[in-house]
Design a protein around this motif. Structure first.
Motif, PDB file in Angstrom:
ATOM      1  N   GLN A 155      14.698  16.276  13.489  1.00 38.17           N
ATOM      2  CA  GLN A 155      15.942  16.618  14.199  1.00 38.17           C
ATOM      3  C   GLN A 155      16.845  17.413  13.266  1.00 38.17           C
ATOM      4  O   GLN A 155      17.109  16.981  12.137  1.00 38.17           O
ATOM      5  CB  GLN A 155      16.636  15.323  14.640  1.00 38.17           C
ATOM      6  CG  GLN A 155      18.006  15.517  15.246  1.00 38.17           C
ATOM      7  CD  GLN A 155      18.003  15.326  16.766  1.00 38.17           C
ATOM      8  OE1 GLN A 155      17.179  14.603  17.290  1.00 38.17           O
ATOM      9  NE2 GLN A 155      18.923  15.983  17.442  1.00 38.17           N
ATOM     10  N   PHE A 156      17.294  18.554  13.707  1.00 31.98           N
ATOM     11  CA  PHE A 156      18.220  19.372  12.913  1.00 31.98           C
ATOM     12  C   PHE A 156      19.654  18.980  13.239  1.00 31.98           C
ATOM     13  O   PHE A 156      19.968  18.653  14.383  1.00 31.98           O
ATOM     14  CB  PHE A 156      18.050  20.864  13.230  1.00 31.98           C
ATOM     15  CG  PHE A 156      16.712  21.418  12.837  1.00 31.98           C
ATOM     16  CD1 PHE A 156      16.344  21.496  11.496  1.00 31.98           C
ATOM     17  CD2 PHE A 156      15.818  21.871  13.800  1.00 31.98           C
ATOM     18  CE1 PHE A 156      15.109  22.016  11.134  1.00 31.98           C
ATOM     19  CE2 PHE A 156      14.589  22.387  13.442  1.00 31.98           C
ATOM     20  CZ  PHE A 156      14.229  22.454  12.104  1.00 31.98           C
ATOM     21  N   ILE A 163       4.172  28.188  18.079  1.00 33.52           N
ATOM     22  CA  ILE A 163       5.470  28.047  18.754  1.00 33.52           C
ATOM     23  C   ILE A 163       6.218  29.378  18.736  1.00 33.52           C
ATOM     24  O   ILE A 163       6.740  29.832  19.767  1.00 33.52           O
ATOM     25  CB  ILE A 163       6.318  26.943  18.077  1.00 33.52           C
ATOM     26  CG1 ILE A 163       5.649  25.580  18.297  1.00 33.52           C
ATOM     27  CG2 ILE A 163       7.741  26.940  18.606  1.00 33.52           C
ATOM     28  CD1 ILE A 163       6.281  24.453  17.514  1.00 33.52           C
ATOM     29  N   LEU A 164       6.259  30.029  17.580  1.00 36.79           N
ATOM     30  CA  LEU A 164       6.960  31.318  17.484  1.00 36.79           C
ATOM     31  C   LEU A 164       6.317  32.344  18.419  1.00 36.79           C
ATOM     32  O   LEU A 164       7.018  33.104  19.097  1.00 36.79           O
ATOM     33  CB  LEU A 164       6.920  31.822  16.034  1.00 36.79           C
ATOM     34  CG  LEU A 164       7.794  31.022  15.052  1.00 36.79           C
ATOM     35  CD1 LEU A 164       7.416  31.339  13.609  1.00 36.79           C
ATOM     36  CD2 LEU A 164       9.271  31.312  15.288  1.00 36.79           C
ATOM     37  N   GLY A 165       4.991  32.352  18.467  1.00 36.22           N
ATOM     38  CA  GLY A 165       4.273  33.288  19.332  1.00 36.22           C
ATOM     39  C   GLY A 165       4.591  33.055  20.796  1.00 36.22           C
ATOM     40  O   GLY A 165       4.824  33.998  21.554  1.00 36.22           O
ATOM     41  N   ASP A 166       4.632  31.766  21.191  1.00 41.29           N
ATOM     42  CA  ASP A 166       4.898  31.432  22.589  1.00 41.29           C
ATOM     43  C   ASP A 166       6.318  31.804  22.990  1.00 41.29           C
ATOM     44  O   ASP A 166       6.554  32.343  24.066  1.00 41.29           O
ATOM     45  CB  ASP A 166       4.682  29.931  22.828  1.00 41.29           C
ATOM     46  CG  ASP A 166       3.199  29.589  22.960  1.00 41.29           C
ATOM     47  OD1 ASP A 166       2.409  30.512  23.225  1.00 41.29           O
ATOM     48  OD2 ASP A 166       2.844  28.416  22.792  1.00 41.29           O
ATOM     49  N   ILE A 167       7.277  31.487  22.135  1.00 40.95           N
ATOM     50  CA  ILE A 167       8.676  31.685  22.533  1.00 40.95           C
ATOM     51  C   ILE A 167       9.084  33.153  22.433  1.00 40.95           C
ATOM     52  O   ILE A 167       9.758  33.682  23.313  1.00 40.95           O
ATOM     53  CB  ILE A 167       9.606  30.800  21.687  1.00 40.95           C
ATOM     54  CG1 ILE A 167       9.357  29.348  22.076  1.00 40.95           C
ATOM     55  CG2 ILE A 167      11.071  31.184  21.894  1.00 40.95           C
ATOM     56  CD1 ILE A 167      10.187  28.350  21.339  1.00 40.95           C
ATOM     57  N   ASN A 193      16.795  31.517  23.634  1.00 39.48           N
ATOM     58  CA  ASN A 193      15.487  31.277  23.030  1.00 39.48           C
ATOM     59  C   ASN A 193      15.623  30.585  21.676  1.00 39.48           C
ATOM     60  O   ASN A 193      14.708  29.895  21.238  1.00 39.48           O
ATOM     61  CB  ASN A 193      14.707  32.590  22.903  1.00 39.48           C
ATOM     62  CG  ASN A 193      13.989  32.933  24.197  1.00 39.48           C
ATOM     63  OD1 ASN A 193      13.714  32.055  25.022  1.00 39.48           O
ATOM     64  ND2 ASN A 193      13.698  34.209  24.396  1.00 39.48           N
ATOM     65  N   HIS A 194      16.774  30.774  21.029  1.00 43.54           N
ATOM     66  CA  HIS A 194      17.009  30.070  19.772  1.00 43.54           C
ATOM     67  C   HIS A 194      17.002  28.551  20.017  1.00 43.54           C
ATOM     68  O   HIS A 194      16.348  27.797  19.303  1.00 43.54           O
ATOM     69  CB  HIS A 194      18.352  30.506  19.170  1.00 43.54           C
ATOM     70  CG  HIS A 194      18.632  29.915  17.824  1.00 43.54           C
ATOM     71  ND1 HIS A 194      17.829  30.178  16.732  1.00 43.54           N
ATOM     72  CD2 HIS A 194      19.593  29.055  17.395  1.00 43.54           C
ATOM     73  CE1 HIS A 194      18.298  29.500  15.684  1.00 43.54           C
ATOM     74  NE2 HIS A 194      19.366  28.814  16.063  1.00 43.54           N
ATOM     75  N   ALA A 203      11.682  23.022  20.561  1.00 41.40           N
ATOM     76  CA  ALA A 203      10.220  22.983  20.464  1.00 41.40           C
ATOM     77  C   ALA A 203       9.779  22.534  19.067  1.00 41.40           C
ATOM     78  O   ALA A 203       8.867  21.720  18.915  1.00 41.40           O
ATOM     79  CB  ALA A 203       9.638  24.356  20.792  1.00 41.40           C
ATOM     80  N   ILE A 204      10.460  23.049  18.031  1.00 36.26           N
ATOM     81  CA  ILE A 204      10.123  22.669  16.642  1.00 36.26           C
ATOM     82  C   ILE A 204      10.392  21.172  16.445  1.00 36.26           C
ATOM     83  O   ILE A 204       9.579  20.446  15.865  1.00 36.26           O
ATOM     84  CB  ILE A 204      10.975  23.488  15.643  1.00 36.26           C
ATOM     85  CG1 ILE A 204      10.666  24.973  15.765  1.00 36.26           C
ATOM     86  CG2 ILE A 204      10.789  22.966  14.215  1.00 36.26           C
ATOM     87  CD1 ILE A 204       9.485  25.460  14.988  1.00 36.26           C
ATOM     88  N   GLU A 205      11.547  20.720  16.943  1.00 32.49           N
ATOM     89  CA  GLU A 205      11.899  19.304  16.775  1.00 32.49           C
ATOM     90  C   GLU A 205      10.854  18.399  17.413  1.00 32.49           C
ATOM     91  O   GLU A 205      10.457  17.391  16.851  1.00 32.49           O
ATOM     92  CB  GLU A 205      13.285  19.034  17.386  1.00 32.49           C
ATOM     93  CG  GLU A 205      14.418  19.608  16.545  1.00 32.49           C
ATOM     94  CD  GLU A 205      15.797  19.346  17.138  1.00 32.49           C
ATOM     95  OE1 GLU A 205      16.769  19.417  16.395  1.00 32.49           O
ATOM     96  OE2 GLU A 205      15.886  19.073  18.361  1.00 32.49           O
TER      97      GLU A 205
END
Lengths: 619, 75
Positions: B51-52, B8-12, B36-37, B43-45
């Motif tokens: 859920q944050f 996910i980090l790589g993609d975003i 992007n944040h 994406a993480i959720e």
């Protein structure tokens, strides 16, 4: 659609062209949020060819909508670029000479305002307001949008898309809201109604019914409160596909990239079952049978498209007699053989039939959409004719009608008289062809047609049809300049241009407004900038009759000593490669790219013989 | 760090896996802007089914903090 490692694949593609080509083979609805994000980033990474420029203005954070629209556009072979105006500066952007919007020179502007900032009293405290206050707020909002439309139109030639307001899913008064004739639900219906009326009254301005799109998706899911508080991003990411697909419909319609013909398979597409196996009397198409009713809905969807001006055709592997027998035996089928402009029912390959259908209708294969239930046939057509839009009717027949109706390339922003009559006109063309076959020689055939053409200057009522002719005509089009609605309005009104529209009729029927000439008068000499004829009027020397009239009007009358004309070659306008030579023009200049400039002196202007056409000039 | 997070980090942020480490903060990553944040959080959720809270969304400003928040949610 599940494409493993599509993200890696997209990242590895090395040119804009290859990326566009890869995306045209994907169904945008199947892309994940991350795939859209990566595809959009890669598209922007390259310096692509000229694009459709879309600007986003309003008091909201639009991202990631532009990503979606750029990628969905690419999936339909339309390269888009985006400009997102600064937050809540939609007026400054259109008014200020040096604004980012002005520099971007958009083709389309989407204005999407949120009432939460524009009219917080309405959004936050609706039930605290008096009826008079509510009305005053509504009037203020509509007046502000009206002012903006005026300013935006003065700032450039972009088409304007105006988003309406999403009526809150939970009115403040709760269920009691419905008992109040001036309640919140009624208020939003009225406000959005006023906005719709405003858009109808303005040229090149169209309403986007975000309220309905959000309603269809689910308003409480579409509106993301957390993202609104964090970043003024009200629209949830999950809502983006629905919104982007609708907006894509506007873009395809505005840029003339819509499909002209829906080609339908028969077995398991227009009815349940296979004629050759089940027999014409046993196919499922009757009312009362659940499967039959699902297929009847496909018929109604096709008929609705026909009334929009989409031509229908059949492409089926069957014995022709058997298939026609099915139509005859199941006589209460909504679709009749006469609804189709042409029926290719044989054992040839489907792509061969598609090529034949395009030829019969005199349109390009890229104007075809093909619906079939058989995944193998669909794949074969995708492989052999990537320009054809394939609608794969897989899954439950109950969903087929919606699958067809929801395709963005069947959208029109306005249905003209031409659209409503189109199928009739193709049927008349079928009769003309039969008459030609019986007459034998061309001159004799033309003489029997009794062609009458009316030549006149257009009024604003013709604007929609003129825009259609500019954007949708490929073959008989000398320069293929795709003018937008703003430019069309200018051509009609301005003295710098002479616009001529031509209507054609004959003993078989009315062909409608099929000819268009634009003469640019800004230079020393008048110049034919565009000369366009719809394909259904080709092959009967109407173009010579029109040109005779132009020669009479501009040259033989003594008004001008010479007339100029422009020509630009495209892949599709071969029929007009030597059009001006045939009309007596001489080449004045020719560039390496094949662009030509022609000149015809008054002393050399001669009329061509076309006595079989009666020309009537209207004022 | 687990593969899903690296992906996910790589993609975003358009990073190669070897560039990604817990030491990175939003100041080190050119593409780590506010838009992007939010993309990252969503994406993480989705990927982890968590859920944050809004306050957490605002406080996550490094990959170490992100990883800690994800681990805490997953228990």
């Amino acid at each position: 659609m599940d494409v493993p490692n599509l993200r890696k694949e997209l990242k590895a593609i090395g040119t804009h062209e290859a990326l566009m080509e890869r995306l045209t083979r994907l169904d945008p609805a199947g892309l994940s949020a991350m795939e859209v994000s990566i595809a959009a980033r890669r598209l922007r990474h390259f310096d692509g060819p000229p694009t459709l420029k879309i600007a986003y203005l309003g008091n909201r954070t639009f991202e990631p909508l532009p990503d979606y629209l750029e990628v969905y556009g690419a999936c339909h072979a339309v390269a888009c670029s985006s400009y997102i105006g600064p937050y809540d500066q939609h007026f400054q952007e259109v008014l200020a000479e040096g604004s980012g919007l002005r520099a971007f020179a958009p083709d389309v502007i989407l204005l999407a305002l949120s009432l939460r900032d524009l009219a917080p009293a309405l959004a936050d405290n609706f039930t605290a307001l008096s009826d008079a206050d509510r009305q005053a707020e509504s009037d203020r909002v509509v007046a502000s949008v009206k002012d903006w439309i005026g300013a935006a139109k003065a700032s450039g030639s972009a088409s304007l898309l105006i988003a309406n307001f999403v009526a809150p899913p939970r009115p403040q008064a709760g269920l009691a809201d419905l008992a109040d004739a001036a309640g919140e639900a009624a208020f939003y219906a009225q406000l959005n109604g006023a906005l719709a009326a405003l858009c109808r009254a303005e040229t090149r301005t169209h309403l986007v019914d975000v309220d309905a799109i959000a309603g269809a998706y689910g308003k409480t899911r579409a509106l993301n409160q957390r993202l609104y508080y964090l970043a003024r991003r009200e629209w949830d990411e999950g809502f983006m596909p629905a919104l982007a697909e609708t907006l894509l419909g506007y873009l395809l319609a505005l840029s003339g990239r819509t499909k002209k013909c829906l080609v339908l398979d028969l077995d398991n597409t227009l009815w349940g079952g296979v004629i050759g196996e089940d027999g014409p009397e046993n196919i499922k198409i009757a009312k009362g049978d659940p499967v039959g009713e699902a297929y009847r809905a496909v018929h109604h969807a096709a008929l609705a498209l026909k009334r929009r001006g989409i031509i229908l055709a059949v492409n089926s592997k069957n014995n022709r007699e058997d298939a026609l027998e099915a139509f005859a035996k199941q006589s209460d089928m909504p679709l009749k053989p006469g609804d189709f402009a042409t029926l290719e029912i044989n054992w040839d390959h489907k792509h061969e039939n598609l090529a034949r259908i395009a030829k019969t209708l005199n349109i390009g294969t890229d104007s075809l959409a093909f619906a079939d239930d058989n995944p193998v046939e669909c794949a074969l057509v995708r492989e052999t004719m990537p320009e054809v839009a394939v609608i794969e009717l897989s899954g439950d027949p109950a969903d087929f009608a919606d699958l067809i109706l929801s395709r963005p390339y069947f959208q029109k922003l306005e249905i003209t008289g031409e659209d409503r009559q189109k199928s009739q006109q193709y049927l008349e063309n079928r009769k003309r062809d039969e008459a030609r076959d019986s007459v034998g020689d061309l001159a004799g055939y033309l003489a029997t047609l009794g062609t009458e053409i009316h030549v006149r200057r257009p009024s604003t009522k013709d604007a929609a049809r003129i825009h259609q002719l500019f954007t949708k005509t490929n073959q008989f089009n000398v320069t293929t300049k795709r003018y937008g609605p703003g430019e069309v309005a200018e051509f009609i009104e301005s003295d710098d241009f002479d616009t001529i529209v031509v209507e054609v009729s004959d003993r078989f029927g009315d062909l409608g407004t099929v000819g268009l000439v634009l003469i640019d008068r800004r230079g020393d000499w008048p110049r034919i900038d565009s000369f366009i004829m719809s394909c259904r009027a080709m092959g009967r020397e109407i173009e010579s009759a029109i040109m005779n009239e132009i020669k009479r009007d501009y040259l033989l009358s003594g008004r001008h000593e010479a007339l100029f004309a422009s020509f630009s070659p495209t892949k599709k306008n071969l029929p007009v490669t030597t059009f001006f030579e045939r009309q007596g023009f001489a080449i004045a200049e020719e560039s390496d790219s094949g662009d030509k400039s022609y000149r015809l002196a008054a002393s050399e202007a001669a009329l061509l013989d076309c006595d079989h056409i009666a020309l009537i000039k209207e004022d | 760090m687990d593969e899903k997070l690296v992906d996910i980090l790589g993609d975003i942020f358009d990073l190669e896996p070897e560039e990604i480490s817990g030491d990175l903060t939003h100041e080190d990553v050119p593409l780590w802007d506010s838009l992007n944040h939010l993309k990252l959080i969503t994406a993480i959720e989705q990927a982890y089914g968590i859920q944050f809270a809004m306050a957490e969304v605002q406080s996550i400003d490094s990959i170490a903090k992100l990883k800690a928040a994800v681990d805490a949610k997953q228990g």
